[in-house]
Design a protein around this motif. Sequence first.
Motif, PDB file in Angstrom:
ATOM      1  N   THR A   9       4.625  18.271  -9.613  1.00  0.00           N
ATOM      2  CA  THR A   9       3.776  18.096  -8.443  1.00  0.00           C
ATOM      3  C   THR A   9       4.556  18.579  -7.227  1.00  0.00           C
ATOM      4  N   TYR A  10       3.975  19.468  -6.448  1.00  0.00           N
ATOM      5  CA  TYR A  10       4.687  20.068  -5.319  1.00  0.00           C
ATOM      6  C   TYR A  10       4.182  19.516  -3.988  1.00  0.00           C
ATOM      7  N   ASP A 142       2.637   9.029  -7.686  1.00  0.00           N
ATOM      8  CA  ASP A 142       2.681   9.825  -8.917  1.00  0.00           C
ATOM      9  C   ASP A 142       1.270   9.901  -9.501  1.00  0.00           C
ATOM     10  N   PRO A 143       0.702  11.111  -9.692  1.00  0.00           N
ATOM     11  CA  PRO A 143      -0.685  11.208 -10.169  1.00  0.00           C
ATOM     12  C   PRO A 143      -0.892  10.698 -11.587  1.00  0.00           C
ATOM     13  N   ARG A 144       0.197  10.426 -12.301  1.00  0.00           N
ATOM     14  CA  ARG A 144       0.078   9.896 -13.667  1.00  0.00           C
ATOM     15  C   ARG A 144       0.136   8.384 -13.714  1.00  0.00           C
ATOM     16  N   PHE A 178      -0.045  19.401   0.653  1.00  0.00           N
ATOM     17  CA  PHE A 178      -0.092  18.919  -0.726  1.00  0.00           C
ATOM     18  C   PHE A 178      -1.427  19.336  -1.328  1.00  0.00           C
ATOM     19  N   GLU A 179      -1.484  19.392  -2.640  1.00  0.00           N
ATOM     20  CA  GLU A 179      -2.760  19.672  -3.285  1.00  0.00           C
ATOM     21  C   GLU A 179      -3.696  18.483  -3.050  1.00  0.00           C
ATOM     22  N   TRP A 181      -5.848  16.792  -4.521  1.00  0.00           N
ATOM     23  CA  TRP A 181      -6.071  15.711  -5.490  1.00  0.00           C
ATOM     24  C   TRP A 181      -4.957  14.664  -5.477  1.00  0.00           C
ATOM     25  N   LEU A 182      -3.873  14.900  -4.765  1.00  0.00           N
ATOM     26  CA  LEU A 182      -2.732  13.994  -4.784  1.00  0.00           C
ATOM     27  C   LEU A 182      -2.981  12.787  -3.867  1.00  0.00           C
TER      28      LEU A 182
END
Length: 205
Positions: A9-10, A142-144, A178-179, A181-182
Amino acid sequence: MSTRAWFPTYIYCEPLQKSGLARLNSDLAAECRQLREFDTAGRKWSAKNYPGGYTSYASMNELHRFSSAFADLEKKLTRHVRAFAKALSMDLRGRQIFMTDCWVNIMPPTAAHSLHLHPLSFISGTYYVATPKGCPGLKFEDPRLDRFMAAPPKLPDTPEQDRAHIVYPAEAGNVILFESWLRHEVPANRVEEERISISFNFNWS
């Protein structure tokens, strides 16, 4: 190595420009505060949905379309978004990117911004206008996290890239991208001065 990292993730963080930030931010801060005084609908919405603070998110969220100061900011931000998209290996050959939304956030003491994401865009971000010492940063999740299931807790000295959350300090003049969805949030402001930022979304065609 037997263990390798995948699916990173960037997050992008750079100064908006090399010089002139103090004057730019002074002018933007004045315009943001004037907008708050003018935006009756935004103040009413904020009273219900952004307790203690002010945001033009639900009332005046296309500031780049009618303010020359925000239109100039859009041009500067677009260069950063292009650089970030390139780092993400996004194929934008023959395609256009454009700002869809741009709004102001003013956080006096106690104001906070709960966990959220930005739908209907591909890159989102914030530009810091006024960041008094001790004001909260931008906290990413953390997206997870909702898929960890029965995982044990992390060690106290876990490297930053392996933690469940990371906080980027709020520093006036910096752009954070950031993207969209984050998920992210801003904890409550615990200092007496106002924290001012400008948030935005970009899309492509």
